[in-house]
Scaffold this motif. Structure first.
Motif, short mmCIF file in Angstrom:
data_model
loop_
_atom_site.label_atom_id
_atom_site.label_comp_id
_atom_site.label_asym_id
_atom_site.label_seq_id
_atom_site.Cartn_x
_atom_site.Cartn_y
_atom_site.Cartn_z
N SER A 145 0.83 -1.21 0.00
CA SER A 145 0.00 0.00 0.00
C SER A 145 0.86 1.25 0.00
N GLU A 146 1.95 1.23 0.77
CA GLU A 146 2.86 2.39 0.79
C GLU A 146 3.50 2.61 -0.58
N GLU A 149 0.89 4.13 -2.82
CA GLU A 149 0.69 5.55 -2.46
C GLU A 149 1.80 6.42 -3.05
N LYS A 150 3.04 5.96 -2.94
CA LYS A 150 4.17 6.71 -3.51
C LYS A 150 4.02 6.82 -5.03
N CYS A 152 1.23 6.71 -6.73
CA CYS A 152 0.09 7.58 -7.04
C CYS A 152 0.40 9.05 -6.78
N SER A 153 1.44 9.33 -6.01
CA SER A 153 1.83 10.72 -5.82
C SER A 153 2.58 11.23 -7.05
#
Length: 161
Positions: A145-146, A149-150, A152-153
């Motif tokens: 998930s992390e 998230e990275k 998707c940033s």
């Protein structure tokens, strides 16, 4: 060094440029993979079913399989699907786009996001993460998930196809 991507299927159209970008970003966030060579091969559903049965005893196709060639009896220069046949590879991910496409529809997100999830999941397996128990699966899912998230940033994966 880095990620080599090959498409050995024609069941689902893949934008290899987008997938390469996704893979490169994910790879860059895993510092322990720097200097390593990873192959990502997209294969058809029938081939995935055969490989999944051979290696996991499952008689159905799966979304992603990971094969580490470190401390393996397999000579990666003989199995390497990359253009540089002499470059030993650290590991290989086999992804079935048809299964991934169906999962993306079920989960109501883009095909590219599903591929990103599968690549990150496979890369974590290559690094030794295990999801065979609930505790290990939670740790792996947190790291996955992390990574997403990275990613998707840096790029938009939330648009549905």
């Amino acid at each position: 060094m880095g990620i080599e991507i090959v498409n050995h299927q024609n069941e689902v159209r893949i934008d290899l440029r987008k997938i390469r970008n996704i893979a490169d970003i994910l790879f860059s966030h895993l510092s322990t993979l720097q200097g390593k060579m990873i192959d990502v091969a997209f294969i058809d559903e029938s081939t995935m079913k055969i490989i999944n049965e051979e290696f996991r005893g499952e008689k159905e196709p799966t979304d992603v399989l990971s094969f580490s060639y470190i401390n393996s009896h397999i000579d990666s220069t003989k199995t390497n699907t990359s253009e540089n046949q002499q470059q030993p590879i650290f590991g290989e991910l086999l992804i079935c786009p048809k299964v991934a496409f169906n999962q993306s529809k079920e989960l109501n997100h883009s095909f590219e996001k599903e591929i990103a999830i599968l690549i990150s999941h496979g890369l974590l397996h290559l690094l030794g993460y295990d999801d065979s128990s609930l505790e290990k699966a939670k740790k792996m899912e947190k790291n996955q998930s992390e990574l997403i998230e990275k990613l998707c940033s840096q790029i938009n994966l939330y648009e549905e196809d």
